[in-house]
Scaffold this active site. Structure first.
Site, PDB file in Angstrom:
ATOM      1  N   ASP A  15       0.738  -1.066   0.050  1.00  0.00           N
ATOM      2  CA  ASP A  15      -0.205   0.004  -0.066  1.00  0.00           C
ATOM      3  C   ASP A  15       0.913   1.359  -0.020  1.00  0.00           C
ATOM      4  O   ASP A  15       2.099   1.149   0.328  1.00  0.00           O
ATOM      5  CB  ASP A  15      -0.906   0.042   1.313  1.00  0.00           C
ATOM      6  CG  ASP A  15      -1.553   1.376   1.335  1.00  0.00           C
ATOM      7  OD1 ASP A  15      -2.228   1.661   0.542  1.00  0.00           O
ATOM      8  OD2 ASP A  15      -1.477   1.500   2.622  1.00  0.00           O
ATOM      9  N   ILE A  16       0.376   2.499  -0.395  1.00  0.00           N
ATOM     10  CA  ILE A  16       1.344   3.686  -0.422  1.00  0.00           C
ATOM     11  C   ILE A  16       1.181   4.626   0.683  1.00  0.00           C
ATOM     12  O   ILE A  16       1.878   4.666   1.764  1.00  0.00           O
ATOM     13  CB  ILE A  16       0.848   4.202  -1.811  1.00  0.00           C
ATOM     14  CG1 ILE A  16       1.574   3.409  -3.153  1.00  0.00           C
ATOM     15  CG2 ILE A  16       1.908   5.558  -1.912  1.00  0.00           C
ATOM     16  CD1 ILE A  16       1.341   3.962  -4.367  1.00  0.00           C
TER      17      ILE A  16
END
Ligand SMILES: [Mg+2]
Length: 242
Positions: A15-16
């Site tokens: 995920d960022i």
């Protein structure tokens, strides 16, 4: 580092926001260092290409943030995907323009609230006006109830996202895992938010490992205190693999 990772047989999904990057006052203000881009590029090579982003951001946005690096990725919570760095971006059908405008109009006068139209979903950001959370949730719930489509209201960090029920990050992980170089590897997923739970579930179902980042929880499954700890883990791995 607790997370034992084997680059020869594992695939890494990241995920960022809140996982790899620190949360910023607005989604546009996040900081991506040259070093991180370099480390990720290197890691992508070491993993034989089995490194992908799974984010709520659009793929166009992700490419802009990490330029010149391009990774396989899934954007907008699984609504769009690019299965290899150089492959085409594919997507599910977007929401109708009428519906999107209805949501944009509903929040036009709410100060500090920003509607991000991602075509497949709409994100209502309120990082700058957290006091509106309840009001935004109520308004969106009522719009969704009246819609003729199957829609979900997904809460995130200082954001509510109106999403079609036909996609989530778990499906995103499954889609990537169905093709080389991910196929046959053990999935490892790192995420920080409620929207990551479907990907964590999909990952564990495949015998993989998943870690949630931050939120003060110090259980072994949650050994990354914050995004900085994730970046350090990546950097350490690059040194060990050199
Ligand atoms: Mg996140």
């Amino acid at each position: 580092m607790w997370l034992r990772f084997n680059p020869a047989r594992d695939a890494l999904f990241l995920d960022i926001d809140g996982t790899l990057l620190d949360i910023a006052p607005t989604a546009r203000e996040v900081v991506v260092s040259h070093q991180l881009i370099k480390d990720l590029g290197c890691l992508h090579d070491k993993l034989g290409g089995a490194l992908a982003f799974i984010s709520g951001r659009t793929i166009e946005d992700i490419d802009g943030l990490f330029a010149p690096l391009r990774l396989p990725c899934s954007g907008v919570h699984g609504a769009e995907w690019r299965l290899s760095s150089r492959g085409p971006i594919k997507n599910i059908a977007p929401l109708s323009e009428d519906f999107r405008n209805k949501i944009i109009d509903a929040f036009a006068k709410m100060k500090g609230v920003r509607v991000e139209d991602k075509a497949f979903t709409l994100a209502v950001h309120f990082r700058q006006s957290p006091e509106f959370a309840e009001k935004i949730e109520k308004t969106l719930s009522s719009i969704i109830e009246k819609a003729d489509k199957d829609l979900l209201l997904v809460p995130g960090r200082k954001v509510f996202e109106v999403s079609q029920s036909s996609h989530d990050k778990g499906q995103a992980l499954e889609r990537l895992m169905s093709v080389p170089p991910f196929k046959g590897r053990r999935p490892v997923f790192l995420g920080d938010d409620v929207t990551d739970l479907s990907a964590i579930g999909a990952c564990l179902k495949r015998g993989g490992i998943a870690a949630r980042v931050g939120q003060g929880n110090k259980t072994p499954q949650n050994a990354f205190a914050d995004p900085d700890a994730v970046r350090t883990w990546i950097k350490t791995m690059m040194i060990e693999l050199a």
